[in-house]
Design a protein around this motif. Structure first.
Motif, PDB file in Angstrom:
ATOM      1  N   GLU A  91     -30.362  -5.320   3.597  1.00  0.00           N
ATOM      2  CA  GLU A  91     -30.520  -5.392   2.143  1.00  0.00           C
ATOM      3  C   GLU A  91     -32.001  -5.493   1.753  1.00  0.00           C
ATOM      4  OE1 GLU A  91     -29.550  -8.524  -1.350  1.00  0.00           O
ATOM      5  OE2 GLU A  91     -28.273  -8.624   0.430  1.00  0.00           O
ATOM      6  N   GLU A  92     -32.342  -4.753   0.706  1.00  0.00           N
ATOM      7  CA  GLU A  92     -33.716  -4.795   0.196  1.00  0.00           C
ATOM      8  C   GLU A  92     -33.696  -5.195  -1.263  1.00  0.00           C
ATOM      9  OE1 GLU A  92     -35.794  -1.173   2.721  1.00  0.00           O
ATOM     10  OE2 GLU A  92     -35.117  -0.791   0.675  1.00  0.00           O
ATOM     11  N   GLU A  93     -34.827  -5.708  -1.715  1.00  0.00           N
ATOM     12  CA  GLU A  93     -35.007  -5.838  -3.154  1.00  0.00           C
ATOM     13  C   GLU A  93     -36.401  -5.355  -3.520  1.00  0.00           C
ATOM     14  OE1 GLU A  93     -33.823  -9.997  -3.240  1.00  0.00           O
ATOM     15  OE2 GLU A  93     -35.844 -10.538  -3.904  1.00  0.00           O
ATOM     16  N   ARG A 111     -38.765  -4.585  -0.323  1.00  0.00           N
ATOM     17  CA  ARG A 111     -38.931  -5.493   0.827  1.00  0.00           C
ATOM     18  C   ARG A 111     -37.559  -5.948   1.273  1.00  0.00           C
ATOM     19  NH1 ARG A 111     -44.236  -5.214   2.612  1.00  0.00           N
ATOM     20  NH2 ARG A 111     -45.658  -5.458   0.849  1.00  0.00           N
ATOM     21  N   TRP A 112     -37.448  -6.388   2.521  1.00  0.00           N
ATOM     22  CA  TRP A 112     -36.211  -7.028   2.971  1.00  0.00           C
ATOM     23  C   TRP A 112     -35.950  -8.258   2.097  1.00  0.00           C
ATOM     24  CZ3 TRP A 112     -38.825  -7.186   8.323  1.00  0.00           C
ATOM     25  CH2 TRP A 112     -38.671  -5.955   8.953  1.00  0.00           C
ATOM     26  N   SER A 113     -34.683  -8.428   1.741  1.00  0.00           N
ATOM     27  CA  SER A 113     -34.336  -9.577   0.884  1.00  0.00           C
ATOM     28  C   SER A 113     -34.385 -10.885   1.643  1.00  0.00           C
ATOM     29  CB  SER A 113     -32.920  -9.436   0.335  1.00  0.00           C
ATOM     30  OG  SER A 113     -32.715  -8.185  -0.191  1.00  0.00           O
ATOM     31  N   LYS A 114     -33.968 -10.827   2.909  1.00  0.00           N
ATOM     32  CA  LYS A 114     -33.808 -12.067   3.656  1.00  0.00           C
ATOM     33  C   LYS A 114     -34.296 -11.837   5.081  1.00  0.00           C
ATOM     34  CE  LYS A 114     -30.497 -15.765   4.367  1.00  0.00           C
ATOM     35  NZ  LYS A 114     -29.096 -16.193   4.492  1.00  0.00           N
ATOM     36  N   PHE A 127     -43.174 -22.454  15.065  1.00  0.00           N
ATOM     37  CA  PHE A 127     -42.167 -22.812  14.060  1.00  0.00           C
ATOM     38  C   PHE A 127     -41.484 -21.549  13.578  1.00  0.00           C
ATOM     39  CE2 PHE A 127     -44.134 -21.549   9.978  1.00  0.00           C
ATOM     40  CZ  PHE A 127     -45.421 -21.299  10.396  1.00  0.00           C
ATOM     41  N   GLU A 128     -40.314 -21.737  12.977  1.00  0.00           N
ATOM     42  CA  GLU A 128     -39.652 -20.595  12.366  1.00  0.00           C
ATOM     43  C   GLU A 128     -38.964 -21.020  11.089  1.00  0.00           C
ATOM     44  OE1 GLU A 128     -37.018 -19.371  15.680  1.00  0.00           O
ATOM     45  OE2 GLU A 128     -35.387 -19.855  14.276  1.00  0.00           O
ATOM     46  N   ARG A 129     -38.757 -20.033  10.205  1.00  0.00           N
ATOM     47  CA  ARG A 129     -38.129 -20.290   8.917  1.00  0.00           C
ATOM     48  C   ARG A 129     -37.248 -19.107   8.558  1.00  0.00           C
ATOM     49  NH1 ARG A 129     -43.608 -21.850   5.873  1.00  0.00           N
ATOM     50  NH2 ARG A 129     -43.761 -24.043   6.458  1.00  0.00           N
ATOM     51  N   THR A 130     -36.173 -19.428   7.851  1.00  0.00           N
ATOM     52  CA  THR A 130     -35.330 -18.388   7.265  1.00  0.00           C
ATOM     53  C   THR A 130     -35.570 -18.427   5.761  1.00  0.00           C
ATOM     54  OG1 THR A 130     -33.704 -18.608   9.025  1.00  0.00           O
ATOM     55  CG2 THR A 130     -32.949 -17.622   6.962  1.00  0.00           C
ATOM     56  N   VAL A 131     -35.951 -17.303   5.205  1.00  0.00           N
ATOM     57  CA  VAL A 131     -36.377 -17.292   3.807  1.00  0.00           C
ATOM     58  C   VAL A 131     -35.821 -16.068   3.082  1.00  0.00           C
ATOM     59  CG1 VAL A 131     -38.506 -18.548   4.309  1.00  0.00           C
ATOM     60  CG2 VAL A 131     -38.540 -16.047   4.315  1.00  0.00           C
ATOM     61  N   ASP A 132     -35.841 -16.145   1.759  1.00  0.00           N
ATOM     62  CA  ASP A 132     -35.465 -14.977   0.959  1.00  0.00           C
ATOM     63  C   ASP A 132     -36.338 -14.922  -0.285  1.00  0.00           C
ATOM     64  OD1 ASP A 132     -34.463 -16.992  -0.626  1.00  0.00           O
ATOM     65  OD2 ASP A 132     -32.362 -16.526  -0.268  1.00  0.00           O
ATOM     66  N   GLY A 133     -36.059 -13.939  -1.122  1.00  0.00           N
ATOM     67  CA  GLY A 133     -36.725 -13.828  -2.418  1.00  0.00           C
ATOM     68  C   GLY A 133     -38.240 -13.760  -2.316  1.00  0.00           C
ATOM     69  N   PHE A 134     -38.891 -14.543  -3.172  1.00  0.00           N
ATOM     70  CA  PHE A 134     -40.343 -14.493  -3.296  1.00  0.00           C
ATOM     71  C   PHE A 134     -41.039 -14.869  -1.992  1.00  0.00           C
ATOM     72  CE2 PHE A 134     -44.326 -16.624  -4.775  1.00  0.00           C
ATOM     73  CZ  PHE A 134     -44.964 -15.486  -5.218  1.00  0.00           C
TER      74      PHE A 134
END
Ligand code: NI
Length: 177
Positions: A91-93, A111-114, A127-134
């Protein structure tokens, strides 16, 4: 120290940057100070080392108490070194982006959404993070700089690329950098 930000057309923005190997090097910490000073001076949402001519895989972003992006959700102040990005779906936004290396312009960028990203902080801790949006958009924009990619190279519709003060109002308060 505030450094000059290279502008599109400078071949140093097109290099694939080198990984950091020595997290204790004083040069790395001097670089991070320069990047923070430069980003703060220019009111950026992020900055990548190649933008100040340093050929290393280092980006910083965050600090969204930024008058240019009043509606953006907070993104933590982050130092991300040797990053790796993985989309979590196809998914992209699309959204407006600007860049300190492309001053005065904005473009509508997919861009990829998530995604999940991983890398190292300035002390060399992974470190790692799962992120979305801005947050996801900012990380993708900054990490593109490490591979010599500027957002205009991602545009799909050149009609949605123009001067910030001429584009519709929603483009004027969009993200950068
Ligand atoms: Ni940029």
């Amino acid at each position: 120290m505030i450094q000059e930000v290279l502008r599109m057309g400078d071949p140093r923005l097109l290099r694939v940057a080198q990984p950091v190997t020595d997290f204790a090097a004083p040069e790395l910490h001097a670089l991070l100070r320069d990047m923070r000073d430069t980003m703060a001076q220019l009111d950026g949402a992020g900055l990548a080392a190649p933008q100040i001519g340093v050929d290393l895989r280092v980006v910083i972003f965050g600090g969204m108490a930024n008058p240019r992006y009043p509606d953006a959700p907070a993104v933590p102040d982050t130092v991300l070194i040797n990053p790796h990005l993985d989309p979590l779906s196809a998914e992209e936004e699309e959204g407006w982006e600007g860049c300190l290396s492309v001053p005065g312009l904005r473009g509508w960028v997919p861009r990829w959404s998530k995604l999940r990203y991983a890398g190292f902080d300035e002390a060399g801790r992974r470190f790692e993070r799962t992120v979305d949006g801005f947050h996801a958009r900012v990380v993708q924009h900054e990490c593109d700089h490490l591979d010599g990619i500027l957002y205009p190279m991602r545009l799909r519709d050149m009609r949605l690329f123009g001067f910030q003060d001429v584009l519709p109002p929603d483009a004027r308060s969009s993200i950068a950098d």
